[in-house]
Write an enzyme that holds these catalytic residues in place. Structure first.
Site, PDB file in Angstrom:
ATOM      1  N   LYS A  18      40.564  40.090  36.755  1.00  0.00           N
ATOM      2  CA  LYS A  18      41.899  39.561  36.428  1.00  0.00           C
ATOM      3  C   LYS A  18      42.788  40.693  35.959  1.00  0.00           C
ATOM      4  O   LYS A  18      42.319  41.734  35.490  1.00  0.00           O
ATOM      5  CB  LYS A  18      41.836  38.479  35.354  1.00  0.00           C
ATOM      6  CG  LYS A  18      41.179  38.850  34.013  1.00  0.00           C
ATOM      7  CD  LYS A  18      42.073  39.485  32.986  1.00  0.00           C
ATOM      8  CE  LYS A  18      41.349  39.718  31.646  1.00  0.00           C
ATOM      9  NZ  LYS A  18      42.024  40.636  30.729  1.00  0.00           N
ATOM     10  N   PRO A 111      34.785  47.276  36.988  1.00  0.00           N
ATOM     11  CA  PRO A 111      34.386  48.109  35.849  1.00  0.00           C
ATOM     12  C   PRO A 111      34.126  47.260  34.602  1.00  0.00           C
ATOM     13  O   PRO A 111      34.794  46.236  34.386  1.00  0.00           O
ATOM     14  CB  PRO A 111      35.582  49.034  35.647  1.00  0.00           C
ATOM     15  CG  PRO A 111      36.285  49.059  36.973  1.00  0.00           C
ATOM     16  CD  PRO A 111      36.054  47.706  37.588  1.00  0.00           C
ATOM     17  N   ALA A 114      36.535  46.782  30.506  1.00  0.00           N
ATOM     18  CA  ALA A 114      37.685  47.532  31.008  1.00  0.00           C
ATOM     19  C   ALA A 114      38.998  46.777  30.913  1.00  0.00           C
ATOM     20  O   ALA A 114      40.027  47.262  31.353  1.00  0.00           O
ATOM     21  CB  ALA A 114      37.426  47.914  32.469  1.00  0.00           C
ATOM     22  N   GLY A 115      38.977  45.536  30.368  1.00  0.00           N
ATOM     23  CA  GLY A 115      40.209  44.735  30.320  1.00  0.00           C
ATOM     24  C   GLY A 115      40.458  43.988  31.615  1.00  0.00           C
ATOM     25  O   GLY A 115      41.540  43.443  31.832  1.00  0.00           O
ATOM     26  N   GLY A 117      38.187  41.581  32.729  1.00  0.00           N
ATOM     27  CA  GLY A 117      37.544  40.265  32.621  1.00  0.00           C
ATOM     28  C   GLY A 117      36.290  40.108  33.453  1.00  0.00           C
ATOM     29  O   GLY A 117      35.874  38.978  33.724  1.00  0.00           O
ATOM     30  N   GLY A 118      35.663  41.193  33.851  1.00  0.00           N
ATOM     31  CA  GLY A 118      34.501  41.107  34.735  1.00  0.00           C
ATOM     32  C   GLY A 118      33.387  40.230  34.185  1.00  0.00           C
ATOM     33  O   GLY A 118      32.886  39.344  34.880  1.00  0.00           O
ATOM     34  N   ASP A 153      38.130  34.140  27.915  1.00  0.00           N
ATOM     35  CA  ASP A 153      38.727  34.334  29.246  1.00  0.00           C
ATOM     36  C   ASP A 153      38.059  33.469  30.316  1.00  0.00           C
ATOM     37  O   ASP A 153      38.544  33.405  31.446  1.00  0.00           O
ATOM     38  CB  ASP A 153      38.578  35.804  29.690  1.00  0.00           C
ATOM     39  CG  ASP A 153      39.660  36.699  29.092  1.00  0.00           C
ATOM     40  OD1 ASP A 153      40.670  36.164  28.590  1.00  0.00           O
ATOM     41  OD2 ASP A 153      39.493  37.928  29.146  1.00  0.00           O
TER      42      ASP A 153
HETATM   43  O1  C5P Z   1      36.023  34.925  23.237  1.00  0.00           O
HETATM   44  P1  C5P Z   1      35.426  36.275  23.388  1.00  0.00           P
HETATM   45  O2  C5P Z   1      33.995  36.334  22.931  1.00  0.00           O
HETATM   46  O3  C5P Z   1      35.611  36.838  24.775  1.00  0.00           O
HETATM   47  O4  C5P Z   1      36.255  37.227  22.457  1.00  0.00           O
HETATM   48  C1  C5P Z   1      35.788  38.454  21.975  1.00  0.00           C
HETATM   49  C2  C5P Z   1      36.431  38.740  20.649  1.00  0.00           C
HETATM   50  O5  C5P Z   1      37.835  38.991  20.832  1.00  0.00           O
HETATM   51  C3  C5P Z   1      36.365  37.587  19.676  1.00  0.00           C
HETATM   52  O6  C5P Z   1      35.210  37.649  18.884  1.00  0.00           O
HETATM   53  C4  C5P Z   1      37.591  37.795  18.829  1.00  0.00           C
HETATM   54  O7  C5P Z   1      37.339  38.779  17.859  1.00  0.00           O
HETATM   55  C5  C5P Z   1      38.604  38.394  19.792  1.00  0.00           C
HETATM   56  N1  C5P Z   1      39.531  37.425  20.370  1.00  0.00           N
HETATM   57  C6  C5P Z   1      40.560  36.937  19.591  1.00  0.00           C
HETATM   58  N2  C5P Z   1      41.434  36.036  20.109  1.00  0.00           N
HETATM   59  C7  C5P Z   1      41.328  35.630  21.394  1.00  0.00           C
HETATM   60  C8  C5P Z   1      40.300  36.122  22.219  1.00  0.00           C
HETATM   61  C9  C5P Z   1      39.404  37.022  21.670  1.00  0.00           C
HETATM   62  O8  C5P Z   1      40.684  37.296  18.420  1.00  0.00           O
HETATM   63  N3  C5P Z   1      42.223  34.753  21.892  1.00  0.00           N
END
Ligand code: C5P
Length: 336
Positions: A18, A111, A114-115, A117-118, A153
């Protein structure tokens, strides 16, 4: 319920990357997550996941390509399948007891960390493929609850098209695809691994010294709302590219990523000068992007960047050489 005989062969899913065209942080939530307003598009750049019922024993996830050094409890594919197994219960076309153990093969092209969303996309594909392999079709809410439980995500990827993403990621409003021919997207991913959790923590820390407002820049929120409105009305690739300048600065997390990776903004400026066009950051980074009117144009730029990196004319941060991709958004959304 799907025909159980379909369970005989492996179920194959593409797991797209993404791109966040915008990413506004709108506040801190009581659950500790951050509220978002982000326009996201799935990309043709994708991993490939294949899932088949295993004869017996333990679930296996065999990964091909990419560097895989995540510990099992951080393996989003395993977590996705376990979560889906609990969600579907103990009764199904397989008889009674938990849904059967699966053998997964994951071909990585996106990757890692990497931002792009893989990992979340792999998880969404795993939920979808596991349900099909088991021959069950749970309610959409069960699917969504499984997705949210695995990561913020993941719901976006289950929706399967461009979308406005809000809440912590669970509120996904499908948007029409970009009208006409798709734009080209150049992705340059420096050889750095960035943890999303650390970037959000750095975002909070940057605000700890400012006014007591846990949200990001109001201008970024406005850009994000404006882009979503334009997409709803039918935005063409050319007009999207015209907006590159404002979109490239519409990411509230970029300053926080820069705190963790101070060499990234320097590289981003170098890339901007080299390409002569705006360069943005996807998600929590470190992937940098530039928009082009066509895939051909993005491919030409990717060749120039790869060449400059190989010759040492474009000095990147990180121990490894950046990966460079030219891709396009996947069509999808309500007008698919
Ligand atoms: O949801 P996920 O595990 O992918 O998110 C990783 C970390 O990113 C979370 O533990 C949280 O610290 C932060 N995060 C957040 N707000 C979001 C998505 C992620 O603070 N909307």
């Amino acid at each position: 319920m799907t025909d159980p005989s379909r369970r005989l062969g492996p179920v194959v899913r593409l797991a797209p990357a993404k791109l966040n065209l915008t990413l506004a942080v709108v506040g801190r939530r009581p659950d500790g997550y951050h509220g978002l307003h982000s326009v996201m598009v799935p990309l043709a750049l994708a991993d490939r996941l294949s899932v088949a019922p295993a004869a017996a024993g333990e679930e296996t996830v065999h990964v091909v390509g990419g560097v895989v050094d995540w510990p099992p409890d951080r393996d989003l594919v395993r977590r996705a399948i376990s979560t889906a197994r609990i969600a579907v219960g103990r009764l199904g076309p397989w008889g009674s007891g938990p849904a059967p153990v699966l053998a997964v093969r994951l071909e990585k092209r996106i990757p890692i960390a990497a931002g792009l969303g893989g990992g979340s996309s792999d998880a969404a594909a795993a939920i979808d493929a596991a349900l099909e392999a088991w021959g069950v079709e749970p309610d959409p809410e069960v699917r969504l609850a499984s997705a949210v439980a695995v990561g913020s995500d993941v719901p976006f990827f289950l929706a399967g098209g461009p979308a406005l993403v809000e809440g912590r990621g669970e509120a996904v409003e499908p948007l029409p695809a970009i009208a006409g021919g798709p734009p080209g997207i150049l992705l340059v991913t420096p050889g750095l691994r960035v943890s999303t959790a650390s970037v959000f923590a750095a975002f909070d820390e940057l605000r700890a010294f400012g006014p007591p407002v846990p949200a990001g820049d109001p201008a970024i929120r406005l850009t994000s709302e404006h882009l979503a409105a334009e997409l709803r009305q039918g935005l063409t690739a050319i007009r999207l590219v015209d907006r590159s300048g404002v979109l490239a600065v519409a990411n509230d997390l970029a300053a926080a990523t820069a705190v963790l990776e101070p060499a990234l903004p320097t590289f981003r400026r170098r890339l901007f000068r080299f390409l002569g066009r705006p360069v943005g950051q996807s998600g929590s980074g470190p992937t940098l992007w530039a928009l082009y009117p066509s895939l051909d144009a993005a491919e030409a730029a990717a060749a120039l960047v790869a060449d400059a990196l190989a010759r040492g004319d474009l000095e990147p941060p990180g121990a490894d050489r950046p990966t460079v991709h030219a891709t396009t958004p996947l069509p999808g959304g309500p007008d698919r």
